[in-house]
Every structure is written in structure tokens, then in C-alpha cells.
Design a protein around this motif. Structure first.
Motif: not given
Length: 723
Positions: A648-652
Motif C-alpha cells: 500500500x505504498x502508493x496510498x499512505x
């Protein structure tokens, strides 16, 4: 079936490397639709596509073409998933999304290349390897030196990677490519020709190499089949095993006249070849089977080596003649046959009379050590090439890119912390990681904290949201503790505020360690004493703080090391729990005794029975070392380090929500476990003498023992204790 055939045919036309330039699946679909259309037109003219007799006939329609164009992007997405799963440690979310768009063949891009021609230690080359391919394509012969004493399966992965890349580039330049393999004796050239002509299959060729050790054929098979299917000529360049055995036992003089003329150069007493054999007999590192450095054994092994080099050189010369003036010859042989340069006695020097050294390139595959070249010394190779499976422990990143990051920030290496300086010296700090530290250094408060506390710096480098998660945990701790205190004390809450503050602070301190200790971190430790590296300090430094942490550059954590991380984490939390429990109960009892002495009238009204100090401490410490340790390692490692920070790195925001929910659930579950454990061991409040309730109502008990909070220490147990 027609749909799958159309999709697979189109995929074979467009190399996966071309896919990285596309920005959306729509354009990929358009591209593949055009390719499929050309395939249909070509197939309609080709009788081989029509089948034979009543067999399958390929008759594509627009529906099939449209389905193929939609199917291929999905196929590429599944291939890209494998690249994301094998992404190196420290890969950012943006880089992972880029990897997702790449196919299986692009996994090889994770390999590392070093320039070995520079003075000093080899210099890592960045992901842009244009100058590497320019050097190789400018050559007529490319040598791939693989491990000899203990064959390395990873070498075969790199060999296929290099051969595939060279073939693709030479195909564009209309250059023929020949692959010469030392593992195949030159007497098997006829079998290789039949394999290339597809008049025999892999099983027939495998039957010709019965002397190979088990598993070796499976390592070579993908490379051989790729060459056959893509027009790369195969040549056998090894000396026959019978000839080598004869030379090793009887010397070159033991060969027959015909074999001596074919497999060895002329040898006379006092000739240059005699001196060469003597020199090589003094180099036991070159002789894979020599047991002693002097004597007849090494001398004859040196003769066998001369026979091997001479035989391979004759085959390479013939391959150069057959391939014309533009052909490229790739030679796979042992590293010791090519790593001594043009002035040595290996293959490059034997080919040098007909081919200048500048048109020969040497690549060593997965060398164990990187030779530090001094002025006047010959380079051991042009390039050192490591597979993605090899853990990088030194000089892992392009130093020019690291210097660019430092220059852009206006910083000097001497101004960095000592551990980061050591990491940069070893070359195990990536430009991205260095940029993360420099970004932290822009905040005045964080800059001061990370400068003073190395542990905080290491945790922030591994997890930039570490402070957020610590704040979440502390918020849960303080909130649940205050609610529990108020529910148990009611109207005595403000009168017993000293107990409330004591329990809350104690719970916050213990909770801090339950977050701090299992948190992943990036450590580049500096050992003042070299002996400490192999001692206890070095041993503890090699164990991760979290068993589920992704291995970063310079580390190789096997299952046993990760198991030790769980054990060591449990020991740390056990110590924290025992010390905090003994300290808190001792201070509480001392405080109550002091109140009784100062106010004797309160003594008869005390009805609570105090908790046993060491028993409570032992039970509570065991609970932290086992249950809390495992739960917090899973939360910090699996839920946050992997799922929240990796997938989920693109959606903190989604990662923060997941972290909050996981820690809240962990708090509730830990509370239930501690309540049950406290009851089992009799740490709950007992009835006092005379059957007087020990704590019938806290509001009527001025000297009530502090209530149980999140850490479970005190005279009573509350069902909301967290750990």
C-alpha cells in the motif's frame, strides 16, 4: 485455443522491454492488436498455420483479435506481479509500480554490474548500462568467466541474461552470434549441430554428456534451448575428458602423436611454453584440482590447463572465421582461463595475435571477491556481473549517483553520522536511502533527534512513518488507561490522581518499548574494535529487530537468524517487563508505607492485600516476552512493514488506517490474554482476613492499591489492560 494462440504469438514478437515505454494498457492493447493483425496476414499465407488434414486450422476473426488484445495486458500484469514480489529492499512505491509493468524477462535488470578497469575497487554501474552494452557490442569475443571449483547455478542465470541481451542487439545490427561452451568437449560438435537443426531433441543431447554431475544439465538446458530457438550457433570448445586425464597422469608426452598435435601446442625444452607451464605450476589458486603447490602433481595439472586453453583457443579462432568480420563470439568458460588479461596465459592472450585486446571483453560472473587494483596492475576483467540472488555487501550502488545526491544537498560526507559514513564507504547505502536521510535533516526537530539518537535514525530510515505509529500506540494506551482508571475509581478519580498519573506514565513507558524494540530498522553499525565484528557485538548486530523485516542491502537473514530475532526480542521485552514491574510495585508499596507513617489514622482502613512483587514481575515479564513480543513483531513486521509500506505504498492513508485498526485489535486481544493469565496465577485481588472484601468499592478505600492498567501491574486487574 485460438485466442491463446493469437496472444502467445503476439507476445513472441514484441520483446517485454518494449512494454516499459507504454503508459497504459490501452496502448499496449492497440500495439498487440496491430501485431496480431500482421500475424494473421502472415499466417494466412503460410501453409504451416493451416494444419494437416483434418487437424486444427487457425482461422482468426476480429473477435479473436480483440480478445487477444484484451488478454495480453492481463497476462503482462500477472508477469509484472512476479517482478514486484522480488523487488529489492528499499524499493519505493513508485519503483514498485514501474516493476509491475515489466515482464518476467526484465527481472534480470536487478543484477549488478561493476567496472573493473578503474583503479582501486570496482565501481558499480547504475541501472543505465548503455556503456556496458556498447563495450560488449564493440568486441568480437566476449568471455563469461564462471565459477570452477564449486559451480554456481546463479552463473547460468546471468549467462542466459547476457546472451539474450547480446542476441537481441546483434539481431538489430544483423550480426551473427556464436556461443562456445567449455563444458561440451569439442568431439560433441556433431551432436550440437543436430540439436541446432532440430534433428535431435534435448534428451538425445543429454545422453551424450553422461559424465556431467547431477543437476548440471538442468542448469544448461534453458540456455541451450534459447540458442536453438533464436538462431544462436552453439560450439563445443572443451578438451575431451580422456585427453585431460592422460595429461594429468602422464603429462603431455603421454598423448598419442595425433592427440598431441591436435590438442597441445609444440613443446620443447627451454621453449616459452615450458616456462609457461612452470609458472602456472607455481599458482595453485589457478589449478582447481591441485592439492599441493609444488611437485609433479601441480606441474601436470598446469600442462592440462595449457591443453584446455589451447583447445578452446583453436575453437574460438575457427568461430571467428566462420562468423565473418562482424560476428560476435561469446565464450563460457572457467574464470581462471580469462581473468589474467592479455599479458597472461589465458584465452585473451592466445587470441590476441589475431584479435586486438580492445576487441575482446571479459566478464566475471559472481566473483567471490572484488580485487582492488593498484597502479601498474592489470585489471582482472572488464566487468564484474552479479546476479540478483547474490547479497551485495560492498560497493552495491553507483557512487557517482550518490555523489550527485550529496552535491545537490550541499552536504559533505564528513558532516554525516559515523554509521552513515561507514555505509557510504562500503557502498551499501543507496542514493534513495541517502536522500531520505537528507529529507529528514531538513526538519529542525527531527534533525536534532536523529543526530543525537542513532536508534531513532535507523528506525526512521526503515520506516518513515515510525513516529506516526508510535503516536497511534501511545494514544491508544493513554486513552484506554484513563478510561479504565475512571471506571474503577468513579468519584475517587481526582482524589487518587497520584495513582492515576503513576499508572498512566508507567503504561506509556512500557508501551513505548513494545513499539520501539520490534520496529524494523536500517543499521550500518560502526565497530571500534575489529574483533567485535566476530564477537558478541557483531553477532547481535547481525540479527534483525523484527523477524519479518525485509532484508536490506548488505544483509542476508536466513530462517534461523529470523528465529533468533524472535528469541532476542522476547528477552528484551522480558527484561523491560520484569524491571518495570518490580520498580513500580516497590515504589507503590514504599509510597503506601510512607502515607501510613504520616497519617496513622488511615492504617486500619486499608483492606487491600498487596500483590506479590516478584511473582507478579515474573508472570508479567513472561507475558511480555512471549505474547506481546510475537503480536507486536507481527503488527510491525507483517501488517505495517510489508502490507502498509510495501503493498500500500502508493496510498499512505490506507496504510495509516490499517495500522490503527491492527494496533487497536492487538490492544484488545492482549487485554483479554493478560486478564486470563492473571486469574490463572492468582494475581487478582484476594479477600482480606475476616472475609472483608479486599476492594469492595474504591470510592470507600482511601488507600486503594493502584488499579490495573494496560501493563497489568497493580493490586487489581482491569479488563482493558493492553499488553
Amino acid at each position: 485455443m485460438a485466442l491463446a494462440l493469437s496472444a502467445s504469438s503476439a507476445a513472441s514478437v514484441l520483446h517485454p522491454r518494449e512494454l516499459s515505454g507504454h503508459r497504459s494498457s490501452f496502448w499496449i492493447a492497440v500495439r498487440y492488436t496491430r501485431i496480431a493483425s500482421r500475424l494473421v496476414a502472415r499466417c494466412s499465407r503460410d501453409e504451416s498455420c493451416q494444419g494437416d488434414g483434418g487437424g486444427f486450422q487457425f482461422q482468426p476473426t476480429r473477435r479473436i483479435l480483440l480478445g487477444a488484445s484484451l488478454l495480453l495486458p492481463l497476462t503482462l500484469q500477472n508477469q509484472g506481479a512476479g517482478a514486484v514480489e522480488n523487488a529489492p529492499a528499499g524499493t519505493s512505491g513508485k519503483e514498485k509500480r514501474k516493476l509491475w509493468s515489466l515482464g518476467e524477462e526484465d527481472k534480470a535488470a536487478e543484477s549488478r554490474v561493476y567496472d573493473s578497469l578503474v583503479l582501486g575497487e570496482p565501481v558499480a554501474i547504475a541501472s543505465n548500462r548503455d556503456r556496458v552494452w556498447q563495450k560488449l557490442l564493440a568486441s568480437r569475443v566476449v568471455y563469461l568467466g564462471e565459477a570452477e571449483r564449486v559451480p554456481d547455478p546463479d552463473d547460468k542465470v546471468l549467462e542466459l541474461e547476457v546472451v539474450r541481451a547480446l542476441r537481441d542487439r546483434c539481431f538489430e545490427q544483423q550480426r551473427p552470434v556464436t556461443l562456445a561452451i567449455e563444458a561440451f568437449p569439442c568431439l560433441l560438435q556433431g551432436s550440437l549441430n543436430q540439436f541446432m537443426n532440430k534433428s535431435s531433441d534435448s534428451a538425445d543431447l543429454k545422453a551424450q554428456v553422461l559424465d556431467w554431475p547431477e543437476g548440471r544439465w538442468e542448469q544448461y538446458q534453458p540456455l541451450l534451448e534459447y540458442c536453438r530457438d533464436n538462431g544462436v550457433r552453439l560450439m563445443a570448445c572443451g578438451a575431451p575428458p580422456e585427453v585431460l586425464r592422460t595429461v594429468q597422469t602422464k603429462g603431455i608426452q603421454g598423448l598419442s602423436v595425433g592427440d598431441r598435435k591436435r590438442y597441445s601446442p609444440p613443446i620443447k625444452r627451454g621453449s616459452a611454453l615450458s616456462y609457461e607451464i612452470f609458472q602456472q605450476s607455481l599458482q595453485p589458486d589457478v589449478l582447481a584440482n591441485a592439492s599441493v603447490p609444488f611437485g609433479p602433481g601441480p606441474y601436470r595439472f598446469a600442462q592440462a590447463r595449457i591443453v584446455q586453453d589451447h583447445t578452446m583457443a583453436q575453437v574460438v579462432r575457427q568461430a571467428l572465421v566462420d562468423s565473418g568480420t562482424v560476428g560476435l563470439v561469446v565464450v563460457i568458460t572457467g574464470a581462471s582461463h580469462v581473468q589474467y588479461g592479455a599479458k597472461g596465459s589465458g584465452l585473451p592472450s592466445r587470441i590476441a595475435p589475431i584479435l586486438p585486446k580492445k576487441t575482446q571483453a571479459v566478464i566475471l560472473l559472481n566473483p567471490e571477491r572484488q580485487h582492488i587494483r593498484k597502479e601498474g596492475e592489470l585489471p582482472q576483467a572488464d566487468f564484474l556481473w552479479y546476479s540478483a540472488a547474490k547479497v551485495c555487501v560492498r560497493n552495491c550502488f553507483d557512487r557517482a549517483e550518490v555523489a550527485r545526491v550529496m552535491s545537490a544537498a550541499g552536504r559533505r560526507r564528513e558532516a554525516l553520522p559515523q554509521d552513515l559514513q561507514a555505509g557510504l564507504e562500503r557502498g551499501v547505502i543507496s542514493p534513495e536511502l541517502l536522500q531520505s536521510f537528507l529529507d529528514l535533516d531538513k526538519h529542525p526537530v527531527l534533525a536534532e533527534l536523529t543526530k543525537r539518537f542513532q536508534g531513532l535514525r535507523e528506525r526512521l530510515l526503515a520506516d518513515p512513518r515510525f513516529l506516526h505509529r508510535l503516536a497511534i500506540e501511545e494514544s491508544i494506551s493513554i486513552t484506554t488507561t484513563l478510561i479504565a482508571q475512571y471506571e474503577r475509581r468513579k468519584d475517587r478519580f481526582w482524589k487518587e490522581l497520584d495513582y492515576v498519573i503513576t499508572d498512566t506514565v508507567r503504561g506509556s513507558v512500557v508501551d513505548f518499548f513494545t513499539v520501539w524494540l520490534p520496529a524494523p530498522r536500517l543499521a550500518f553499525r560502526v565497530f571500534n574494535d575489529e574483533s567485535a565484528v566476530g564477537g558478541l557485538e557483531g553477532f547481535l548486530g547481525s540479527i534483525p529487530d523484527n523477524a519479518f523485516q525485509r532484508a536490506h542491502t548488505g544483509t542476508n537473514w536466513d530462517p534461523s537468524t529470523r528465529f533468533l530475532a524472535v528469541v532476542l526480542g522476547g528477552v528484551k521485552l522480558f527484561s523491560v517487563g520484569f524491571i518495570s514491574s518490580v520498580g513500580t510495585l516497590s515504589l507503590t508499596n514504599a509510597y503506601l508505607d510512607l502515607r501510613r507513617k504520616l497519617n496513622p489514622e488511615l492504617a486500619p482502613r486499608v483492606t487491600n492485600k498487596r500483590s506479590p512483587i516478584f511473582k507478579t514481575a515474573a508472570v508479567y515479564a513472561t507475558f511480555l516476552g512471549l505474547s506481546a513480543n510475537l503480536r507486536y513483531q507481527i503488527v510491525a513486521g507483517v501488517v505495517e512493514h510489508w502490507i502498509a509500506d510495501y503493498f500500500l505504498a502508493s496510498t499512505p492513508l490506507a496504510g495509516n488506517i490499517l495500522s490503527f485498526l491492527a494496533r487497536t485489535a492487538n490492544s484488545y486481544w492482549g487485554t483479554q490474554q493478560w486478564v486470563d493469565l492473571a486469574r490463572i496465577f492468582g494475581l487478582q485481588a484476594h479477600k482480606a482476613e475476616g472475609n472483608t472484601p479486599e476492594c469492595s468499592e474504591p470510592s470507600q478505600n482511601l488507600d486503594a492499591i493502584p488499579v490495573e492498567t494496560k501493563d497489568g501491574i497493580g493490586g487489581e486487574i482491569l479488563p482493558n489492560s493492553k499488553n
